[in-house]
Design an enzyme around this catalytic site. Sequence first.
Site, PDB file in Angstrom:
ATOM      1  N   ASP A 103      -9.964   3.377  -3.362  1.00 27.47           N
ATOM      2  CA  ASP A 103     -10.697   2.158  -3.008  1.00 27.47           C
ATOM      3  C   ASP A 103     -12.093   2.127  -3.634  1.00 27.47           C
ATOM      4  O   ASP A 103     -12.770   3.151  -3.729  1.00 27.47           O
ATOM      5  CB  ASP A 103     -10.845   2.057  -1.494  1.00 27.47           C
ATOM      6  CG  ASP A 103      -9.530   1.747  -0.802  1.00 27.47           C
ATOM      7  OD1 ASP A 103      -8.512   1.554  -1.492  1.00 27.47           O
ATOM      8  OD2 ASP A 103      -9.513   1.710   0.448  1.00 27.47           O
ATOM      9  N   ASP A 137       0.824  -1.208   0.000  1.00 22.70           N
ATOM     10  CA  ASP A 137       0.000   0.000   0.000  1.00 22.70           C
ATOM     11  C   ASP A 137       0.867   1.270   0.000  1.00 22.70           C
ATOM     12  O   ASP A 137       2.096   1.206  -0.028  1.00 22.70           O
ATOM     13  CB  ASP A 137      -0.930  -0.042   1.223  1.00 22.70           C
ATOM     14  CG  ASP A 137      -2.342   0.419   0.904  1.00 22.70           C
ATOM     15  OD1 ASP A 137      -2.517   1.243  -0.007  1.00 22.70           O
ATOM     16  OD2 ASP A 137      -3.282  -0.049   1.592  1.00 22.70           O
TER      17      ASP A 137
END
Length: 397
Positions: A207, A151
């Site tokens: 997301d 990430d």
Amino acid sequence: MKTMLTILGVVLWFTGLVAQDNRPSSHLALTPSMGWNSWNKFACNVSEEMIRSMADAMVKSGMKDAGYEYVNIDDCWQVSRDAEGNIVADPQRFPHGMKALGDYIHSLGLKFGVYSDAGSKTCAGRPGGLGHEYQDAILYAAWGVDYLKYDWCNTTTEDARASYANIRAALDATGRPIVLSICEWGTAKPWLWGKEVGGNSWRTTGDINDRWGGSQKWPDGSCCSNGMLAILDQQVGLASYAGPGHWTDPDMLEVGNGGMTDAEYRAHFSLWAILTAPLIAGNDVRDMRPEIHDILTNKEVIAVDQDPLGREGERVWKNGDLEAWAKQIKDGSRAVVLLNRGSAEEEIAVTWQDLGYPDHLSASVRDLWQHREMGKFTGKFSARVASHSGAMVTVKP
């Protein structure tokens, strides 16, 4: 002298190619990765017991037989670093440790994935990988990790391209082939450099959220919460960057998590297959309704995603809420999704010219959700498509 420098340059270039081809990761993800990830359904509520039961369900449900192989633990498995700087798994939630969990997943014929972050902390505030890339990679390899989602939270002055090249080099240095899933959210346009740094996929957006619609501002006024269609729209123009070993990633699947209708989930799954995206399920596979099971295990749709040509599909036609997306298949046929974003049933047509075929061609059309042949057509194909739905067919001359 100039000639000698040119020859030296060619030798160095060729040596670089050979070195790249000999990396442990050089032949990974020749088709998009398929598997399951804990985040969309469970967020931080992960544990050894839950992951083991999910791996069992992957086998019992038929998802493994359909091609799903990675069982990926997302954020929150890690709690600290020890005195030597080694990452420590939560001892309450993972009492037998990560290697034992990886061994269990492998015993089922599945593969093991974990999560970390290029910054000082993960998105949930757990220890990140910054400054520990090689140390972490050695541990991951010792645990039998096959897949790393990396990430981009809590980064400051780091250069994304350099950060991901560094973690790929660290993973390769272990000698273990580990898929690298770049989760940089598209901020630094990773499609321009993801392949070069050894990423097997790269996120193109923020997301996904479990709903049909487009972008919405968050309650605090910041931008933006991405519905499925908002994610889809951000894929336009990126198809040329994908191919075997390196894929654009519009984020994980929300199929079965409850925020959309079954028809919307079928469209979601169809579109991800047309996009040649990683198919990473995010639902509770231990408790699926038959309708959700049938979406996630539709082998005809999965075959479109996994076609060895590795050509990403594109939007070939749009008129308001009506669209056609198409993808070239290795045998010369096309896979097509007819998408209706609107509020009423509509007729949607795709012409052979849209697909790169001559008008006079006769082609067989097969419906991939009804699993039936529709007959021979010349010049175009059309279908009635319900509101918030998609039809998916193959067109084969």
